[in-house]
Design a protein around this motif. Structure first.
Motif, PDB file in Angstrom:
ATOM      1  N   LEU A   1      37.109  35.200  36.641  1.00  0.00           N
ATOM      2  CA  LEU A   1      38.808  34.816  37.566  1.00  0.00           C
ATOM      3  C   LEU A   1      39.953  35.433  36.701  1.00  0.00           C
ATOM      4  CD1 LEU A   1      37.114  32.610  39.984  1.00  0.00           C
ATOM      5  CD2 LEU A   1      37.445  34.530  40.424  1.00  0.00           C
ATOM      6  N   ASN A   2      40.232  35.287  35.904  1.00  0.00           N
ATOM      7  CA  ASN A   2      41.735  34.910  34.679  1.00  0.00           C
ATOM      8  C   ASN A   2      41.793  36.114  34.828  1.00  0.00           C
ATOM      9  OD1 ASN A   2      41.729  32.198  35.067  1.00  0.00           O
ATOM     10  ND2 ASN A   2      41.014  31.705  33.064  1.00  0.00           N
ATOM     11  N   THR A   3      41.126  37.196  34.407  1.00  0.00           N
ATOM     12  CA  THR A   3      41.177  38.663  34.370  1.00  0.00           C
ATOM     13  C   THR A   3      41.367  39.723  35.429  1.00  0.00           C
ATOM     14  OG1 THR A   3      39.290  39.254  33.718  1.00  0.00           O
ATOM     15  CG2 THR A   3      40.459  38.181  32.130  1.00  0.00           C
ATOM     16  N   LYS A   4      40.674  39.318  36.751  1.00  0.00           N
ATOM     17  CA  LYS A   4      40.661  39.857  37.580  1.00  0.00           C
ATOM     18  C   LYS A   4      41.618  39.786  38.991  1.00  0.00           C
ATOM     19  CE  LYS A   4      36.314  40.825  36.296  1.00  0.00           C
ATOM     20  NZ  LYS A   4      34.197  40.942  36.151  1.00  0.00           N
ATOM     21  N   PRO A   5      42.632  40.686  39.477  1.00  0.00           N
ATOM     22  CA  PRO A   5      43.171  40.552  40.114  1.00  0.00           C
ATOM     23  C   PRO A   5      41.911  40.534  41.903  1.00  0.00           C
ATOM     24  CG  PRO A   5      43.579  42.090  39.859  1.00  0.00           C
ATOM     25  CD  PRO A   5      43.284  41.703  38.584  1.00  0.00           C
ATOM     26  N   MET A   6      42.705  39.313  42.748  1.00  0.00           N
ATOM     27  CA  MET A   6      41.732  39.392  43.884  1.00  0.00           C
ATOM     28  C   MET A   6      42.036  39.458  45.327  1.00  0.00           C
ATOM     29  SD  MET A   6      39.041  36.935  45.337  1.00  0.00           S
ATOM     30  CE  MET A   6      37.779  36.873  43.701  1.00  0.00           C
TER      31      MET A   6
END
Length: 380
Positions: free
Chosen positions: A233-238
């Motif tokens: 999650l820390n590496t992928k904007p959502m």
């Protein structure tokens, strides 16, 4: 006895978020020295039955009478509340869950901090206000949720609070919570940037076997799963509007079909979350591995997803998979296959003389034929 002065205080999250430099969304007010009759006479509208909550005649913000609570039952219900006009601000704030939520400001902006909430804000600590914390098991989930919400601000849970939460869990307090309340807190946690923190905290206090037993069993064999998910999650904007759904699918789609359905059943997960996650679990291999594509499995996928009536649902699955994998997948090929297959006109099949069950069989045959054409072009 002389007249009691009616005083108004901004309390809770609005004060907390102001000092954290966050945008204040909702303002909750506390009224000291008043009765329902006094507020009604001032034009307030009462909206709470169990708890006297009133809407301001102009701002429509919520105003609650100061109160104290005494435990008289089990679980998160069964409290006897005293709304006497003699209840002080300090008395009311003592019943709050965390010190950072036990702050108040008067109408002139003067801060009232009886329990060290400002210091805990500065130290980024989530700490319970008093031993009364253990009277409400819902607070265990609230603290875990706050840990998730404020993870990006480096908040941690005070050791004594974490120990108390663990003691409450061992005492069986969480078993008194209804599925609806657990899901409500779960949903709020899923709508944070660090949703995995919520489950990590519950794992620390041994609450997962009580609330999410299927996930607890999975973690026994995959102990690093939550950490890996958070790193992902820390590496992928959502996209924020899909946060709850995508987080739920990210975490729970790893469960077996039976385990996933069991979890959704006892947690009373809404059908949209259940169906989305179940479909991703069943067909993620088809979405990922090009050599796994064949017209039969694709038709099974399309029929179970009901892509014929719910194309936007499939689009959402496509979006989730592409967000999760961040690499080339089969989803574009599947989408092209759907676009071709949906062009088959059932009316033409009927006009050709097919009847009853023959219609469905022929419709599926022709759709598979179109899917096979796309596969022959796109899959080596």
């Amino acid at each position: 006895m002389g007249l009691i002065l009616v005083e108004y205080y901004l309390v809770g999250g609005a004060v907390r978020d102001k000092y954290l430099g966050l945008k204040v969304k909702d303002k909750d007010w506390l009224v000291v020295g008043a009765t329902p009759a006094i507020l009604l006479a001032k034009g307030f509208q009462q909206v709470g039955k169990d708890f006297p909550v009133f809407l301001h005649p102009k701002t429509k913000e919520e105003y609650a009478l100061a109160r104290t609570e005494k435990k008289a039952g089990v679980g998160y219900t069964g409290f006897i509340c005293d709304f006497s006009p003699h209840i002080s601000l300090k008395d009311d704030l003592l019943r709050r869950d965390l010190t950072i939520n036990a702050l108040a400001e008067d109408e002139n902006g003067v801060l009232y901090d009886f329990y060290g909430g400002k210091a805990d804000l500065d130290k980024r600590v989530l700490r319970h206000v008093s031993p009364a914390f253990c009277e409400d098991p819902l607070r265990i989930l609230r603290v875990a949720r706050f840990a998730a919400r404020f993870a990006s601000l480096d908040f941690t849970i005070a050791p004594e609070t974490l120990s108390l939460m663990k003691e409450m869990t061992k005492a069986g307090e969480l078993t008194t919570l209804t599925a609806e309340r657990v899901w409500q807190e779960t949903l709020k946690a899923l709508d944070t940037d660090s949703a995995l923190t919520y489950f990590t905290v519950l794992e620390q206090i041994e609450a997962l076997p009580v609330l999410y037993p299927e996930l607890a069993i999975y973690l026994q064999e995959h102990p690093d799963f939550l950490v890996q998910c958070q790193e992902e999650l820390n590496t992928k904007p959502m996209r924020i509007e899909d946060r709850e759904l995508f987080h739920f699918a990210l975490i729970f789609s790893v469960l077996s079909d039976d385990s996933l359905q069991a979890l959704c059943r006892h947690l009373k997960v809404p059908n949209h979350f259940k169906h989305f996650t179940l479909m991703y679990h069943r067909f993620h291999r088809l979405f990922t591995e090009r050599h796994a594509l064949n017209d039969k499995d694709i038709m099974t996928c399309f029929n179970q997803i009901d892509v014929w009536r719910k194309p936007t649902f499939f689009e959402k699955l496509k979006e989730f998979h592409e967000w999760k994998c961040q690499q080339k997948s089969t989803m574009d090929t599947l989408w092209q296959a759907y676009q071709m297959a949906k062009q088959i006109d059932v009316q033409q099949i009927i006009q050709a003389g097919f009847q009853k069950a023959e219609i469905r069989y022929e419709l599926e045959r022709q759709r598979r034929e179109q899917i096979a054409k796309i596969l022959s072009k796109n899959v080596a």
